[in-house]
Design an enzyme around this catalytic site. Structure first.
Site, PDB file in Angstrom:
ATOM      1  N   ALA B   6       7.263 -99.351  -7.299  1.00 40.36           N
ATOM      2  CA  ALA B   6       6.829 -98.409  -6.035  1.00 40.36           C
ATOM      3  C   ALA B   6       7.841 -97.119  -6.185  1.00 40.36           C
ATOM      4  CB  ALA B   6       7.114 -99.107  -4.868  1.00 40.36           C
ATOM      5  N   SER B   8       8.580 -93.619  -4.545  1.00 39.98           N
ATOM      6  CA  SER B   8       8.451 -92.536  -3.520  1.00 39.98           C
ATOM      7  C   SER B   8       8.256 -91.232  -3.784  1.00 39.98           C
ATOM      8  CB  SER B   8       9.497 -93.071  -2.561  1.00 39.98           C
ATOM      9  OG  SER B   8      10.794 -92.562  -3.021  1.00 39.98           O
ATOM     10  N   GLY B  10      11.259 -90.178  -4.678  1.00 37.37           N
ATOM     11  CA  GLY B  10      12.777 -89.854  -4.615  1.00 37.37           C
ATOM     12  C   GLY B  10      13.607 -90.410  -5.824  1.00 37.37           C
ATOM     13  N   VAL B  11      14.717 -90.229  -5.789  1.00 38.72           N
ATOM     14  CA  VAL B  11      15.511 -90.387  -6.991  1.00 38.72           C
ATOM     15  C   VAL B  11      16.011 -91.854  -7.358  1.00 38.72           C
ATOM     16  CG1 VAL B  11      17.969 -90.078  -5.696  1.00 38.72           C
ATOM     17  CG2 VAL B  11      17.727 -89.949  -8.293  1.00 38.72           C
ATOM     18  N   ASP B  12      16.037 -92.751  -6.397  1.00 37.02           N
ATOM     19  CA  ASP B  12      16.275 -94.023  -6.352  1.00 37.02           C
ATOM     20  C   ASP B  12      15.272 -94.718  -7.131  1.00 37.02           C
ATOM     21  OD1 ASP B  12      18.763 -93.802  -4.946  1.00 37.02           O
ATOM     22  OD2 ASP B  12      17.957 -94.102  -3.164  1.00 37.02           O
ATOM     23  N   SER B  13      13.911 -94.792  -6.475  1.00 38.94           N
ATOM     24  CA  SER B  13      12.815 -95.464  -7.161  1.00 38.94           C
ATOM     25  C   SER B  13      12.670 -95.076  -8.526  1.00 38.94           C
ATOM     26  CB  SER B  13      11.652 -95.150  -6.212  1.00 38.94           C
ATOM     27  OG  SER B  13      11.181 -94.027  -6.098  1.00 38.94           O
ATOM     28  N   LEU B  32       2.858 -94.953  -3.184  1.00 40.28           N
ATOM     29  CA  LEU B  32       2.037 -95.469  -1.833  1.00 40.28           C
ATOM     30  C   LEU B  32       1.705 -94.304  -0.960  1.00 40.28           C
ATOM     31  CD1 LEU B  32       4.147 -98.570  -1.106  1.00 40.28           C
ATOM     32  CD2 LEU B  32       1.934 -98.486  -2.488  1.00 40.28           C
ATOM     33  N   CYS B 101       8.161-102.250   7.322  1.00 34.97           N
ATOM     34  CA  CYS B 101       7.507-101.692   6.163  1.00 34.97           C
ATOM     35  C   CYS B 101       7.736-102.515   5.006  1.00 34.97           C
ATOM     36  CB  CYS B 101       7.782-100.249   5.855  1.00 34.97           C
ATOM     37  SG  CYS B 101       7.049 -99.343   4.265  1.00 34.97           S
ATOM     38  N   CYS B 197       9.939 -92.063   8.366  1.00 38.82           N
ATOM     39  CA  CYS B 197       9.214 -91.185   7.714  1.00 38.82           C
ATOM     40  C   CYS B 197       7.931 -90.557   8.445  1.00 38.82           C
ATOM     41  CB  CYS B 197       8.939 -91.898   6.412  1.00 38.82           C
ATOM     42  SG  CYS B 197       7.717 -93.074   6.607  1.00 38.82           S
TER      43      CYS B 197
END
Lengths: 368, 357
Positions: B6, B8, B10-13, B32, B101, B197
């Site tokens: 998954a 998003s 962003g850096v983490d995913s 998503l 979520c 969000c």
């Protein structure tokens, strides 16, 4: 890109010269470019002077639709008629004309097989013909491959200018600008084995429409901008090429349809009863979601497409299938398969062999 | 394993997906789309799921070299998360939508769909760890406690944890950014997203007011005496002191705090700081992230906010409600918040707080 186009483009990229320049290098490029224009004119059944090069099929569509509308509006005509299954490159400029330029846009509905409703058009032209600035109906639909009766549209239109987006049809089925009798026709090179970034508007001689781009006055002052000689030369090479064997491609398509219909009897082939392009088939797989199917097919190295995606990339129900009478759910259960000059019967057999499992997984994912 | 990452934007995913690929898994990136009407750009650190975010996710997938698709989960997100958020506030409770979520979208709708399609699990960029022990796969805090997200994952059942892969739990955020930089991921320095969000403006009270109305109601003291008015009880939180707009002072001049929100009568009850003290909490809709909690009293920790402290407690489950008895009273605890039980670093389970005393 077909090999002839690649060779022609590479060679031309190495040559210096702006075709608008008056010196020797410029004249040399101009000569090559005009040769290319004549080749395309011959292939498409028009006069060389009727070929206006653009940077894309989208630009050709915008130039034609907006230009013909503005021309008509000067004579008090404010209605723009398009079919309900047009590509976004017609739908969106038509919408723009409605929002910004005072146009009234009327969409011609289609039959269940995806063919424009000629009775509707006849009635419209009879009742409001003197208000119509332009009629635009695509030559063949990009999602279903269904070929539209353009000659009949022109006959019904009478004096009203007709434009057709023939990006899908050129080189796939016989196409003649002169025989169709349209005012304007859009082409896109990359749909015919040519390079990206070049298209053409075929615009009837002596029809002068307002331009979108102003500048150096190239292309009958309808499309200013330095001509992209390498891409144009490659476009012509692709247009002349005999790489596309329509009979072979339609045989592959038909054997794919036969294979799928026998493996999965519940599928619906959209537009099956209409005349269609050789290389496109659109199939509804009840109980699935097409974006799931696309992912699973992609994992098998088979590329197919869903209707369209919004700007965020979210799959949306195809407006074409909705216009053909599908509801949102079944429109979102449909995939388009394309067959090209390089497709083989082994490709077809492989696609047919993996589809049942893909459909089963797709159905399970839809229920999860 | 065949995994869905998954992503998003962003850096983490992005780093999580890259690490999953490097670990030898067969990974497909999925973004998503959670809003049916997304904004074009992020404004500051707020919001996510903009068109820009989906482009960032696609670019990261391309750089990592994995297939990428967008899944439309807008309807599921609206029904399962946004509607729940509104309903909880309307009922006078304080929900945590990130938790919802994870429970209903990322490790339910997405995981179910992934499994049906033949995938084994879902990779996310959450800061949490899993471990395999005799009792199966268990959920644990991340090593970077300041970024630990095990709280919002505490709604996952054992079966969901089985299908969850958290590649970032052993690393600090600072190092993840460095790693993203080294991997050539353009999102390496992208700001963290904060807040909720689906409230991109960050103005939760205004967002709630637009949807729940702003019916004027009384602010009363503990004796039921009206001392002020409010415009929508749901815009208050338990323990809130500022912004009450009260003009009647207390006898001793001490400040007042929101003690209770009564949605049916649209009343906000205020009182003294010491009346906020809670020593027992009970929660419903309990979920176990490992072996089930029993009626036998056990020692552990309870956490009631995403980045709150772990409070020493004794806990038990009577078959309906999860009860935590705090060693030291806690000030200001709203119903609707999740109570998450920890055994050291291991997440035991969670429940939605429905009673406090």
């Amino acid at each position: 890109m077909v090999e002839e186009a690649l060779i022609a483009m590479t060679a031309q990229l190495a040559r210096l010269g702006n075709p608008s320049s008056l010196h020797t290098h410029g004249r040399a490029t101009r000569k090559t470019l005009e040769d290319a224009r004549e080749v395309i004119a011959k292939e498409v059944g028009c006069l060389p002077s009727e070929v206006i090069f653009t940077a894309s099929g989208t630009e050709a569509n915008n130039t034609a639709l907006k230009g013909l509308y503005w021309q008509g509006r000067d004579e008090g005509k404010h209605v723009v008629v398009i079919s309900s299954i047009e590509h976004h490159a017609i739908l969106d400029p038509a919408h723009w004309l409605e929002v910004h330029e005072g146009a009234e846009v009327i969409q011609i509905p289609v039959t269940h097989d995806g063919v424009v409703d000629l009775e509707f058009l006849t009635h419209l032209v009879t009742t409001r013909g003197n208000e119509i600035a332009v009629i635009s109906v695509m030559h063949a639909n990009n999602e279903t491959g269904v070929i539209q009766p353009i000659c009949k549209v022109v006959e019904i239109a009478g004096e009203i200018p007709v434009h057709t987006d023939a990006a899908q049809s050129f080189k796939k089925v016989p196409l003649s600008f002169a025989e169709l009798g349209v005012y304007a026709m859009s082409l896109s090179a990359h749909k015919t084995g040519g390079p990206l970034g070049i298209g053409a508007l075929i615009l009837r001689r002596a029809v002068e429409i307002p331009a979108l781009l102003h500048g150096g006055g190239q292309e009958r002052e309808i499309r200013s901008g330095t001509l992209n000689a390498p891409a144009i030369v490659a476009f012509a090479a692709a247009a002349k090429s005999k790489y596309y064997d329509s009979a072979k491609v339609s045989t592959l398509r038909d054997s794919f349809i036969a294979g799928i219909s026998s493996a999965l009897p519940e599928v619906i082939v959209n537009g099956l009863k209409a005349d269609r392009l050789p290389g496109i088939v659109n199939i509804t797989f009840p109980g699935t979601q097409s974006d799931t199917l696309l992912l699973l097919m992609d994992a098998q190295n088979i590329s197919c497409s869903t209707g369209s995606a919004c700007s965020a990339g979210v799959h949306e129900a195809s407006h074409v299938l909705l216009a053909m009478g599908h509801d949102e759910v079944s429109a979102q259960s449909s995939l388009r398969f394309s067959f090209g000059a390089t497709s083989t019967s082994a490709d077809v057999d492989f696609a047919v062999s993996v589809l049942p499992d893909v459909i089963n997984r797709g159905k399970a994912a839809n229920l999860s | 394993m065949k995994l869905i990452a998954a992503m998003s934007g962003g850096v983490d995913s992005a780093v999580a997906a890259a690490r999953a690929v490097e670990a030898g898994h067969d990974v497909i990136g999925v973004h998503l789309a959670l809003s049916s009407n997304p904004q074009k750009y992020r404004s500051g650190a707020r919001g996510c799921c903009t068109i820009e975010d989906s482009h960032d996710a696609r670019r990261a997938a391309d750089v990592i070299g994995i297939p990428f698709y967008i899944w439309d989960m807008a309807e599921e997100f609206h029904d399962g998360v946004v509607e729940d958020f509104l309903a909880e506030y309307a009922a006078g409770r304080t929900p945590n939508p990130c938790l919802r979520c994870n429970e209903k979208i990322k490790f339910a709708a997405v995981l179910d769909r992934a499994r049906a399609m033949g995938f084994d699990g879902v990779v996310t960029g959450h800061y949490a760890r899993t471990q395999i022990s005799d009792s199966g796969k268990t959920l644990h805090r991340a090593v970077d406690h300041s970024k630990d997200q095990s709280y919002v994952l505490s709604v996952l059942t054992v079966e969901q944890i089985e299908g969850a892969i958290f590649p970032l739990g052993d690393t600090t955020k600072v190092d993840i950014r460095k790693e993203a930089e080294a991997r050539g991921l353009a999102v390496a320095q992208k700001p963290d997203s904060h807040d909720i969000c689906f409230v991109p403006s960050g103005d939760n009270a205004g967002w709630l007011r637009d949807r729940l109305g702003s019916e004027v109601g009384p602010i009363v003291d503990q004796d039921g005496v009206k001392i002020g008015e409010h415009k929508g009880a749901y815009t208050y939180t338990i323990g809130q002191r500022k912004g009450l707009g009260l003009t009647v002072p207390t006898a001793d001049g001490s400040p007042r705090f929101v003690l209770k929100i009564e949605p049916v009568s649209n009343t906000v009850v205020v009182g003294a700081r010491e009346d906020l003290a809670v020593s027992t909490m009970r929660g419903e809709r309990a979920v176990w992230c490992g072996p089930a909690v029993t009626a036998q009293l056990q020692r552990g920790f309870v956490q009631v906010r995403a980045h709150g402290a772990a409070l020493p407690c004794s806990y038990f489950f009577d078959g309906t409600l999860l009860t935590a008895l705090l060693d030291e009273p806690l000030l200001g605890l709203a119903t609707g918040q999740a109570m998450v039980i920890y055994d050291g670093d291991r997440v035991v389970g969670s429940a939605t707080i429905c009673e406090t005393e």
